[in-house]
Design a protein around this motif. Sequence first.
Motif, mmCIF file in Angstrom:
data_model
loop_
_atom_site.group_PDB
_atom_site.id
_atom_site.type_symbol
_atom_site.label_atom_id
_atom_site.label_comp_id
_atom_site.label_asym_id
_atom_site.label_seq_id
_atom_site.Cartn_x
_atom_site.Cartn_y
_atom_site.Cartn_z
ATOM 1 N N LEU A 286 0.844 -1.192 0.000
ATOM 2 C CA LEU A 286 0.000 0.000 0.000
ATOM 3 C C LEU A 286 0.882 1.246 0.000
ATOM 4 O O LEU A 286 2.094 1.149 0.245
ATOM 5 N N PRO A 287 0.300 2.423 -0.269
ATOM 6 C CA PRO A 287 1.111 3.656 -0.222
ATOM 7 C C PRO A 287 1.848 3.841 1.104
ATOM 8 O O PRO A 287 2.981 4.354 1.122
ATOM 9 N N ASP A 288 1.202 3.451 2.202
ATOM 10 C CA ASP A 288 1.875 3.375 3.500
ATOM 11 C C ASP A 288 1.977 1.893 3.846
ATOM 12 O O ASP A 288 1.092 1.326 4.491
ATOM 13 N N PRO A 289 3.058 1.234 3.416
ATOM 14 C CA PRO A 289 3.103 -0.231 3.433
ATOM 15 C C PRO A 289 3.072 -0.799 4.854
ATOM 16 O O PRO A 289 3.768 -0.302 5.751
ATOM 17 N N PRO A 290 2.274 -1.850 5.059
ATOM 18 C CA PRO A 290 2.272 -2.512 6.362
ATOM 19 C C PRO A 290 3.542 -3.308 6.632
ATOM 20 O O PRO A 290 3.881 -3.574 7.784
ATOM 21 N N TRP A 291 4.242 -3.691 5.552
ATOM 22 C CA TRP A 291 5.490 -4.445 5.683
ATOM 23 C C TRP A 291 6.536 -3.861 4.745
ATOM 24 O O TRP A 291 6.225 -3.471 3.621
ATOM 25 N N LEU A 292 7.773 -3.832 5.239
ATOM 26 C CA LEU A 292 8.890 -3.266 4.483
ATOM 27 C C LEU A 292 10.070 -4.226 4.537
ATOM 28 O O LEU A 292 10.174 -5.059 5.443
ATOM 29 N N TRP A 293 10.959 -4.056 3.573
ATOM 30 C CA TRP A 293 12.248 -4.773 3.602
ATOM 31 C C TRP A 293 13.304 -3.806 4.113
ATOM 32 O O TRP A 293 13.450 -2.702 3.577
ATOM 33 N N ASP A 294 14.027 -4.235 5.138
ATOM 34 C CA ASP A 294 15.097 -3.420 5.720
ATOM 35 C C ASP A 294 16.423 -3.927 5.178
ATOM 36 O O ASP A 294 16.875 -5.010 5.575
ATOM 37 N N PRO A 295 17.059 -3.181 4.262
ATOM 38 C CA PRO A 295 18.315 -3.685 3.685
ATOM 39 C C PRO A 295 19.456 -3.759 4.685
ATOM 40 O O PRO A 295 20.373 -4.559 4.512
ATOM 41 N N ALA A 296 19.419 -2.943 5.731
ATOM 42 C CA ALA A 296 20.481 -2.981 6.730
ATOM 43 C C ALA A 296 20.415 -4.280 7.542
ATOM 44 O O ALA A 296 21.427 -4.942 7.780
ATOM 45 N N ALA A 297 19.191 -4.650 7.937
ATOM 46 C CA ALA A 297 19.021 -5.885 8.702
ATOM 47 C C ALA A 297 18.822 -7.094 7.805
ATOM 48 O O ALA A 297 18.837 -8.230 8.294
ATOM 49 N N GLU A 298 18.629 -6.860 6.501
ATOM 50 C CA GLU A 298 18.346 -7.926 5.536
ATOM 51 C C GLU A 298 17.161 -8.774 5.999
ATOM 52 O O GLU A 298 17.213 -10.008 6.021
ATOM 53 N N GLY A 299 16.082 -8.060 6.364
ATOM 54 C CA GLY A 299 14.889 -8.744 6.806
ATOM 55 C C GLY A 299 13.675 -7.855 6.713
ATOM 56 O O GLY A 299 13.781 -6.653 6.381
ATOM 57 N N VAL A 300 12.505 -8.412 6.999
ATOM 58 C CA VAL A 300 11.263 -7.647 6.937
ATOM 59 C C VAL A 300 11.000 -6.981 8.282
ATOM 60 O O VAL A 300 11.362 -7.491 9.342
ATOM 61 N N VAL A 301 10.377 -5.799 8.206
ATOM 62 C CA VAL A 301 9.971 -5.065 9.401
ATOM 63 C C VAL A 301 8.572 -4.526 9.163
ATOM 64 O O VAL A 301 8.135 -4.360 8.023
ATOM 65 N N LYS A 302 7.887 -4.229 10.246
ATOM 66 C CA LYS A 302 6.571 -3.623 10.134
ATOM 67 C C LYS A 302 6.687 -2.163 9.693
ATOM 68 O O LYS A 302 7.637 -1.472 10.063
ATOM 69 N N GLY A 303 5.710 -1.726 8.895
ATOM 70 C CA GLY A 303 5.662 -0.337 8.528
ATOM 71 C C GLY A 303 5.236 0.532 9.706
ATOM 72 O O GLY A 303 4.699 0.027 10.699
ATOM 73 N N ASP A 304 5.488 1.818 9.578
ATOM 74 C CA ASP A 304 5.125 2.742 10.677
ATOM 75 C C ASP A 304 3.612 2.887 10.760
ATOM 76 O O ASP A 304 2.914 2.844 9.773
#
Length: 304
Positions: A286-304
């Motif tokens: 979505l425009p404000d995504p519920p899930w994101l990929w964090d390249p620093a942690a190389e994993g998924v995180v919850k959106g804000d």
Amino acid sequence: MSTLHLRCGDDLREVLPRAGLAGDYLCFSDPVCVGPAEDHGDLLAWLGMRARYVALHAGQDAGQVRLRLGREYAALNGLQRYDAVHLWFEHDLWDQAALIRILSLVAEKRQLRGRLWLMPADGVRTFPEMPEAELAALRPAPLTDLQIEQAAEAWDAFAAPDPRALEALSRRALALPFLAAAMRRHLRDLPWTSDGLGETERMVLRAVAEGAATEGQVHAALRGADAVFHVTDLITREVIGRLRIGPKRPLLAKDPLRLSPQGEALLAGAARHRPPPRAHAGIAVLPDPPWLWDPAAEGVVKGD
């Protein structure tokens, strides 16, 4: 001995007989690596959802697509008619997603135990790129119970709205040799914490920035740059299309392909993309995504 060659495409249908590999051929054409893949176990609902998506994706008649997919899924119920089913699936995301979809549907069919065989991909080339003599020399390996169970587990995670189970699975040592890398590549197409772009979207923008002015040129650039996700021309077209949507579109709407000021800012790290709504397997983007990929942690995180 009766043999079936099962493949996620028609590209080996005429090649295998020339290589001396006899048997029937079944094409599984559902491109489950793209579009919606939320699965509640209702096959009729699944076929309707996928037919609508594939028809839109490929510019085909939804009714005809529904009939074709229905025939292919129905054929999976008859695999036990064969003494051996040879699975021709390579290392890339397209093939691995199709493989786990198929195995999720046959995982409980005990009569198939000992009849499923995995053809050995080398992790670099596609099977059609191999000389026919090399194809003829390949020796299938029996699919183990552990491989089937992990494939079914991976499908459940792939089709889920929460990507954390798929990420956890992708960090494990899996019995299917290419599955973990393919699933991580799938997750990297979620919006990134850094700029809101998925990996394929960013690759498209970079290709245009480096001079690609047509869909074909972008497609060639993507194929040459990504060893894990062998995008098709239709996938390339779909990604380009969504990058041309909205008031802050990264690509200008008219041909030839060019970056907008927003696209230039994104590649410079000076802007953030708000993606239009889409389904990424079971995950909602979505425009404000519920899930994101964090390249620093190389994993998924919850959106804000």
